[in-house]
Scaffold this active site. Sequence first.
Site, short mmCIF file in Angstrom:
data_model
loop_
_atom_site.label_atom_id
_atom_site.label_comp_id
_atom_site.label_asym_id
_atom_site.label_seq_id
_atom_site.Cartn_x
_atom_site.Cartn_y
_atom_site.Cartn_z
N GLU A 157 9.23 4.13 -1.28
CA GLU A 157 8.55 4.50 -0.06
C GLU A 157 9.50 5.13 1.09
O GLU A 157 10.07 4.87 1.83
CB GLU A 157 8.02 3.21 0.55
CG GLU A 157 7.07 2.54 -0.21
CD GLU A 157 6.31 1.26 0.57
OE1 GLU A 157 6.93 0.96 1.30
OE2 GLU A 157 5.19 0.98 0.15
N GLU A 307 1.28 0.09 -5.80
CA GLU A 307 1.34 -1.42 -5.08
C GLU A 307 0.10 -1.61 -4.54
O GLU A 307 -0.69 -0.72 -3.71
CB GLU A 307 2.47 -1.46 -4.08
CG GLU A 307 3.91 -1.39 -4.64
CD GLU A 307 4.95 -1.29 -3.65
OE1 GLU A 307 4.65 -1.96 -2.70
OE2 GLU A 307 6.07 -0.98 -3.63
C1 GAL Z 1 5.79 -2.30 0.52
C2 GAL Z 1 7.17 -2.03 -0.48
C3 GAL Z 1 7.46 -3.33 -1.38
C4 GAL Z 1 7.15 -4.67 -0.71
C5 GAL Z 1 5.75 -4.69 0.07
C6 GAL Z 1 5.41 -5.84 0.53
O1 GAL Z 1 5.77 -1.33 1.26
O2 GAL Z 1 7.14 -1.04 -1.18
O3 GAL Z 1 8.68 -3.43 -1.79
O4 GAL Z 1 7.85 -4.90 0.24
O5 GAL Z 1 5.56 -3.64 0.86
O6 GAL Z 1 4.19 -5.74 1.33
#
Ligand code: GAL
Length: 675
Positions: A157, A307
């Site tokens: 990110e 994710e």
């Molecule tokens: C994302 C990040 C992850 C984790 C997640 C938690 O933005 O890439 O590493 O922190 O959020 O929601």
Amino acid sequence: MSEETRFGLEQPFFLHGGDYNPDQWLEHPEIIERDFELMDKANCNTFSIGVFSWTKLEPSDGVFDFGWLDNILNLCEKHGKRVFLATPTGARPAWLGNQFPETNRILKDGTRARWNERENHCYTSPVMREHAARIVTRLAERYGNHPAVCGWHISNEFNGECFCPLCLERFHNYLKDKYKTLETFNQAAWAGFWSHIYTDWSQIDPRDCTLDLLDLEWKRFITVCTVEFMKLETDIIRTYSQAPVTTNMMGFYNGLDYWRLAEACDFIADDCYPSWDKEEPLKVGARVAMSHDMHYAMKNKPFLMMESCPGRPEWCVRKMRRAGEFEREMLLAIGHGADGTMYFQWRKGRGGMEKFHGAVVDHDGSNRTMIFKRVADYGAKLKTLAEIHGAAIQADCAVISDWESRWALMSTFGFQGAPGQEKENDMPLRHYSALWGCHVSIAVIEQVCDFSKYKFLIVPSLYMLKKGVAERLIQFTEKGGTLILTNMTGMVDENNQAILGGFPGNGLRKFCGVWNEDVDCPDPGEQTVMLNGFQLNERNSFPVTGRCEIIHAEDADVLATYGLDFYKGYPAITRKKAGAGYVFYIAADLDEEVLTAFYKLLLMNLKIKPLLPGLPDCVRVAKRSKDGHDYYFVQNFSNELQHLSLSGKMMNIWSGNAKGNKIYLGPGESTILRA
Ligand code: GAL
């Protein structure tokens, strides 16, 4: 391997899995062993590994330890798991930040940040680049051809900016390359304003908001720097590995022009954390669907939801996912073009600020939690969908949502903060959402995309017009397209300078037969729009929700006028025939419901049919097609049971609730139909 075959997600099945951080569990081999048993039970096949593992890979400067990763990747291979191997540059080891403080960013206020947290390194620092290149080279050499590695996950990110002297010097060089002479830059920036004419490049400070071009150029520059840093890593990887590379985006994150990042990726990956409990499900759904449609459009190919949260993100301590919500979120992604859905993260860590962030495996370590079961059930059903993997989306309709135009609008003094004025992506979202309610497929594109493949194009508040865009909009319409322009379109050029000769500029005034003289921002209830001789939702008068442009129909039919105040009777919506098509101008901000009714009417005239007929208002549908089959993802966004009657032969290939041509969708429930 050719560029063609380097592209992405061509596994024969949907990817399902998540961020796996075994580097945090090396002292517990029994847990790692258990992970691989559970992965099969959860029907997970793919993992992002090593995202934050730099310290484990390089415990001190130039001292490496790959033993543990060898072991994990071999286990993945043994158990038939695919891996997106991450470059660990999203979070630096303490030794790096402390030994080389120049790798820490300088913040806007001029102070040097500490090394802590993550994604906070300077992209320009030669030391940072050297160390990043070294660890990435070691990884790529060692694992470039590892059979478990199906792709590369660059950093994590990307975000943020650094104001250190090196970055500022880089910025000045960027401006020099672009504008060649200070005189040209001064003219572009309208630097005579408040005596800001620069006599040396080094005088230019991006934090000075007097000249709004500075902010715009700084944002462009940050994207350039980020892409450059990413390319530093991808170039190395490409020397050693044939597996495709990507980086995980964050929806419509405002700080980076993701279309430029997309150019550096072989396939698109996005992270998606909707807060279903914060707004109406349809509102949340629209934002998410729009983001997915953009990520699909970036390569016109399936993308990966890299994710998502199988439970409750730790930063949102409220409600757990309600029944149906989890599956709806997953199928929303797949329906809108994802070829895989993955989670953050596989197993909850024991410590750190995310220890209670929803994960597939909870602290109890079993497969008995509600979330584990949900993931496993979904994964099992996903296996049965292999026939849809790779299926395409074909959209006749498109909505423009453009980063640079948004940046220009947001950095223009006077256009922030008044009633009805949008934040970031609000206007494109409102129009997208209205069109989504017409049950059609939508491409979400930027202004430099090719318009010719669409029939219906909405251009919401495209404040900045890049060179040639007005001409292409005209061409699109004259060849038979239907074009919707809305207020605040065509006001500035690429330097954020007002276009002379009346808005909308660059020939659009003459083309749509409308001159936008000024803009009013009345409070709710202070202005209305009256339709001339037709109705929408059996009504002919509607409140305005925000901006009202005072426009003159110089050469256009007036479809609606303002109902109140000193501009009562002035046009609010116009239409003009242009070649084989039509251009509409919507001067007033209208709510989604009116816009949906209006777009339904226009689409009906254009014979662009809903993907499925007769759907209830709270149901949405997406379509993907492959090998002569159409797949419809039908989703209930309400808390009530919905009944759908289907025409023609459709097979319900996801949920069991079908009887003949009747389908029942429970609250929040989704299904997939094959035609
Ligand atoms: C994302 C990040 C992850 C984790 C997640 C938690 O933005 O890439 O590493 O922190 O959020 O929601």
